[in-house]
Design a protein around this motif. Structure first.
Motif, PDB file in Angstrom:
ATOM      1  N   VAL A   1       6.436 -16.942  13.227  1.00 26.73           N
ATOM      2  CA  VAL A   1       5.684 -15.699  13.380  1.00 26.73           C
ATOM      3  C   VAL A   1       5.069 -15.674  14.795  1.00 26.73           C
ATOM      4  O   VAL A   1       4.458 -16.628  15.145  1.00 26.73           O
ATOM      5  CB  VAL A   1       4.640 -15.414  12.324  1.00 26.73           C
ATOM      6  N   PHE A   2       5.385 -14.384  15.451  1.00 29.39           N
ATOM      7  CA  PHE A   2       4.854 -14.290  16.921  1.00 29.39           C
ATOM      8  C   PHE A   2       4.787 -12.940  17.239  1.00 29.39           C
ATOM      9  O   PHE A   2       3.677 -12.539  17.768  1.00 29.39           O
ATOM     10  CB  PHE A   2       5.789 -14.865  17.784  1.00 29.39           C
ATOM     11  N   SER A   3       5.890 -12.188  17.026  1.00 25.19           N
ATOM     12  CA  SER A   3       5.900 -10.641  17.716  1.00 25.19           C
ATOM     13  C   SER A   3       4.760  -9.890  17.124  1.00 25.19           C
ATOM     14  O   SER A   3       4.013  -8.989  18.272  1.00 25.19           O
ATOM     15  CB  SER A   3       7.321 -10.036  17.327  1.00 25.19           C
ATOM     16  N   GLN A   4       4.624  -9.927  15.784  1.00 22.58           N
ATOM     17  CA  GLN A   4       3.491  -8.922  15.253  1.00 22.58           C
ATOM     18  C   GLN A   4       1.993  -9.325  15.882  1.00 22.58           C
ATOM     19  O   GLN A   4       1.200  -8.340  16.015  1.00 22.58           O
ATOM     20  CB  GLN A   4       3.534  -8.933  13.757  1.00 22.58           C
ATOM     21  N   ILE A   5       1.886 -10.775  15.835  1.00 21.95           N
ATOM     22  CA  ILE A   5       0.620 -11.097  16.299  1.00 21.95           C
ATOM     23  C   ILE A   5       0.216 -10.727  17.755  1.00 21.95           C
ATOM     24  O   ILE A   5      -0.613 -10.347  18.065  1.00 21.95           O
ATOM     25  CB  ILE A   5       0.382 -12.781  15.983  1.00 21.95           C
ATOM     26  N   TYR A   6       1.269 -10.923  18.698  1.00 25.80           N
ATOM     27  CA  TYR A   6       1.075 -10.786  20.073  1.00 25.80           C
ATOM     28  C   TYR A   6       1.059  -9.247  20.165  1.00 25.80           C
ATOM     29  O   TYR A   6       0.136  -8.813  21.035  1.00 25.80           O
ATOM     30  CB  TYR A   6       2.574 -11.100  20.900  1.00 25.80           C
ATOM     31  N   ILE A   7       1.491  -8.149  19.549  1.00 26.08           N
ATOM     32  CA  ILE A   7       1.256  -6.864  19.686  1.00 26.08           C
ATOM     33  C   ILE A   7       0.138  -6.383  18.961  1.00 26.08           C
ATOM     34  O   ILE A   7      -0.648  -5.597  19.674  1.00 26.08           O
ATOM     35  CB  ILE A   7       2.473  -6.060  19.051  1.00 26.08           C
ATOM     36  N   LEU A   8      -0.504  -7.018  17.636  1.00 25.81           N
ATOM     37  CA  LEU A   8      -1.531  -6.274  17.200  1.00 25.81           C
ATOM     38  C   LEU A   8      -2.730  -6.949  17.933  1.00 25.81           C
ATOM     39  O   LEU A   8      -3.991  -6.306  18.015  1.00 25.81           O
ATOM     40  CB  LEU A   8      -1.445  -6.983  15.695  1.00 25.81           C
ATOM     41  N   ALA A   9      -2.900  -8.059  18.629  1.00 22.41           N
ATOM     42  CA  ALA A   9      -3.711  -8.774  19.246  1.00 22.41           C
ATOM     43  C   ALA A   9      -3.798  -8.235  20.916  1.00 22.41           C
ATOM     44  O   ALA A   9      -4.744  -8.894  21.363  1.00 22.41           O
ATOM     45  CB  ALA A   9      -3.849 -10.276  19.155  1.00 22.41           C
ATOM     46  N   SER A  10      -2.841  -7.710  21.302  1.00 26.91           N
ATOM     47  CA  SER A  10      -3.012  -7.288  22.523  1.00 26.91           C
ATOM     48  C   SER A  10      -4.088  -6.378  22.935  1.00 26.91           C
ATOM     49  O   SER A  10      -4.618  -5.556  22.077  1.00 26.91           O
ATOM     50  CB  SER A  10      -1.622  -6.570  23.013  1.00 26.91           C
ATOM     51  N   ASP A  11      -4.663  -6.494  24.214  1.00 28.21           N
ATOM     52  CA  ASP A  11      -5.920  -5.807  24.698  1.00 28.21           C
ATOM     53  C   ASP A  11      -6.920  -6.082  23.852  1.00 28.21           C
ATOM     54  O   ASP A  11      -7.939  -5.117  23.673  1.00 28.21           O
ATOM     55  CB  ASP A  11      -5.544  -4.290  24.683  1.00 28.21           C
ATOM     56  N   ILE A  12      -7.107  -7.184  23.131  1.00 29.06           N
ATOM     57  CA  ILE A  12      -8.176  -7.613  22.283  1.00 29.06           C
ATOM     58  C   ILE A  12      -8.906  -8.714  23.141  1.00 29.06           C
ATOM     59  O   ILE A  12      -8.299  -9.868  23.292  1.00 29.06           O
ATOM     60  CB  ILE A  12      -7.987  -7.746  20.867  1.00 29.06           C
ATOM     61  N   GLN A  13     -10.182  -8.628  23.454  1.00 20.52           N
ATOM     62  CA  GLN A  13     -11.043  -9.595  24.175  1.00 20.52           C
ATOM     63  C   GLN A  13     -10.416 -10.217  25.377  1.00 20.52           C
ATOM     64  O   GLN A  13     -10.471 -11.473  25.722  1.00 20.52           O
ATOM     65  CB  GLN A  13     -11.218 -10.605  23.172  1.00 20.52           C
ATOM     66  N   GLY A  14      -9.376  -9.362  26.054  1.00 24.81           N
ATOM     67  CA  GLY A  14      -8.768  -9.684  27.148  1.00 24.81           C
ATOM     68  C   GLY A  14      -7.554 -10.588  27.327  1.00 24.81           C
ATOM     69  O   GLY A  14      -6.870 -10.661  28.196  1.00 24.81           O
ATOM     70  N   ALA A  15      -7.085 -10.904  26.198  1.00 25.74           N
ATOM     71  CA  ALA A  15      -5.715 -11.874  26.084  1.00 25.74           C
ATOM     72  C   ALA A  15      -5.219 -11.554  24.733  1.00 25.74           C
ATOM     73  O   ALA A  15      -5.843 -11.738  23.779  1.00 25.74           O
ATOM     74  CB  ALA A  15      -6.013 -13.165  26.187  1.00 25.74           C
ATOM     75  N   PRO A  16      -3.798 -11.420  24.840  1.00 25.82           N
ATOM     76  CA  PRO A  16      -2.890 -11.277  23.438  1.00 25.82           C
ATOM     77  C   PRO A  16      -3.064 -12.630  22.705  1.00 25.82           C
ATOM     78  O   PRO A  16      -3.181 -13.672  23.347  1.00 25.82           O
ATOM     79  CB  PRO A  16      -1.599 -11.165  24.241  1.00 25.82           C
ATOM     80  N   GLY A  17      -3.198 -12.488  21.637  1.00 28.86           N
ATOM     81  CA  GLY A  17      -2.973 -13.694  20.632  1.00 28.86           C
ATOM     82  C   GLY A  17      -4.424 -14.700  20.485  1.00 28.86           C
ATOM     83  O   GLY A  17      -4.418 -15.680  20.164  1.00 28.86           O
ATOM     84  N   TYR A  18      -5.662 -14.045  21.124  1.00 29.05           N
ATOM     85  CA  TYR A  18      -6.786 -14.848  21.249  1.00 29.05           C
ATOM     86  C   TYR A  18      -7.395 -14.894  19.758  1.00 29.05           C
ATOM     87  O   TYR A  18      -8.130 -16.108  19.537  1.00 29.05           O
ATOM     88  CB  TYR A  18      -7.681 -13.959  22.237  1.00 29.05           C
ATOM     89  N   VAL A  19      -7.268 -13.752  19.100  1.00 27.16           N
ATOM     90  CA  VAL A  19      -8.061 -13.706  17.712  1.00 27.16           C
ATOM     91  C   VAL A  19      -7.143 -14.795  16.663  1.00 27.16           C
ATOM     92  O   VAL A  19      -7.838 -15.452  16.328  1.00 27.16           O
ATOM     93  CB  VAL A  19      -8.096 -12.200  17.292  1.00 27.16           C
ATOM     94  N   VAL A  20      -5.733 -14.601  16.593  1.00 22.61           N
ATOM     95  CA  VAL A  20      -5.142 -15.406  15.718  1.00 22.61           C
ATOM     96  C   VAL A  20      -4.037 -16.174  16.877  1.00 22.61           C
ATOM     97  O   VAL A  20      -3.135 -15.639  17.070  1.00 22.61           O
ATOM     98  CB  VAL A  20      -4.322 -14.593  14.814  1.00 22.61           C
ATOM     99  N   ARG A  21      -4.446 -17.396  16.795  1.00 23.33           N
ATOM    100  CA  ARG A  21      -3.475 -18.372  17.935  1.00 23.33           C
ATOM    101  C   ARG A  21      -2.554 -19.007  16.714  1.00 23.33           C
ATOM    102  O   ARG A  21      -2.833 -19.567  15.735  1.00 23.33           O
ATOM    103  CB  ARG A  21      -4.414 -19.392  18.334  1.00 23.33           C
ATOM    104  N   VAL A  22      -1.202 -19.010  16.989  1.00 20.99           N
ATOM    105  CA  VAL A  22       0.040 -19.384  16.252  1.00 20.99           C
ATOM    106  C   VAL A  22       0.640 -20.420  17.068  1.00 20.99           C
ATOM    107  O   VAL A  22       0.348 -20.293  18.382  1.00 20.99           O
ATOM    108  CB  VAL A  22       0.796 -18.284  15.454  1.00 20.99           C
TER     109      VAL A  22
END
Length: 307
Positions: free
Chosen positions: A234-255
């Protein structure tokens, strides 16, 4: 006897035609699949980056560093939770939906298309749509929950809720594929089994529990392992959902895949990222081996029952 064996395994014109016909395909597959795997394993033993010319051999240091790295351990934890969360919900729901469709309902083809449509839709537009739905301020989900007196939830900011959101999105998208596989398996079950069970009083849920599920075991194993493998990638959905959140994609959910890409192309730690890629390869290899073992056991048990 030896002459007979040699004659038996002698290659004829038809064998050579198949070998020569498959050789280009096998060569391309090896070039695109096996050689990159070997190259990745090779790079993982070096302090390899994209800038320095000198790439010293460091042995197992990248793997030792992985075991000490908190971001990597967190990525493994989150990836495992997401993968098994998708498995726990996707497979049972797909079986139930396939069973309902298999019983025969009006507009069955339309329902099949409706469930399968999310699977054939590319992940990027799906994730963008779900990002709008899960938005904490203007999202449709929080608007719907407000009718029940539930306050707005930070679906994409809170680490726990973000993992739940990824699981729900992925289950929604992949359930159609699993449903089609189960539906094909149910179609192959002979009606005589259900007729014999009905004579013994096993109808409805009982026939589903004692006839459908046992006969679907090989397909259930296949679907479960494939779902787990996709969950670990899993990657694409996390990258897009977490983009622009706290300044960096994937920051909230690191996989795992995100951690790998970040180390390789953001910090230029290609050797370290290759070690992560090899760990992911081992996970997928183990899951594939488990699937083959279980499938072999199911085949052997089926043959024993026939005897």
């Amino acid at each position: 006897m030896a002459a007979h064996v040699k004659k038996k395994f002698r290659l004829n014109a038809g064998h050579w035609f198949c070998i020569l016909g498959l050789a280009p395909i096998i060569a391309i597959y090896a070039y695109l699949r096996f050689i990159p795997i070997v190259k990745t394993v090779y790079i993982s033993f070096f302090e390899w980056d994209l800038i320095s010319i000198n790439k010293p051999f460091i042995g197992m240091e990248n793997y030792v560093e992985l075991l000490k790295s908190e971001p990597f351990l967190l990525a493994i934890k989150n990836t495992t939770i997401i993968a098994f969360g998708i498995l726990i919900f996707s497979v049972p729901i797909a079986i139930v939906v396939a069973s309902l469709l298999h019983r025969g309902i009006r507009f069955k083809a339309w329902y099949e298309a409706l469930y399968f449509l999310p699977y054939i839709t590319p992940m990027v537009p799906v994730a963008v749509s779900w990002k709008w739905i899960l938005d904490s301020k203007t999202g449709l989900l929080n608007y719907f929950l407000s009718f029940f007196g539930i306050p707005p939830q930070a679906w994409l900011f809170d680490p726990v809720l973000a993992v739940v959101s990824v699981i729900v999105l992925t289950v929604w998208k992949t359930i159609g594929y699993n449903m089609i596989i189960f539906l094909v398996g149910m179609t192959g079950i002979s009606k005589e089994n259900y007729e014999a069970a009905s004579i013994d009083g096993a109808t409805g849920i009982k026939s589903f529990w004692y006839i459908t599920l046992p006969l679907l075991k090989p397909i259930t194993v296949f679907v479960s392992i494939i779902t787990l493998i996709h969950g670990y990638n899993v990657f694409s959905q996390i990258y897009i959902l977490a983009s622009d959140i706290q300044g960096a994609p994937g920051y909230v959910v690191r996989v795992l895949v995100y951690d790998m890409i970040e180390n390789a192309f953001r910090y230029y730690k290609m050797g370290y990222a290759s070690a992560e890629a090899f760990v992911l390869f081992l996970i997928v290899l183990v899951l594939t081996a488990v699937q083959m073992m279980l499938a072999k056991d199911n085949t052997a048990s089926g043959r024993r029952k026939k005897r």
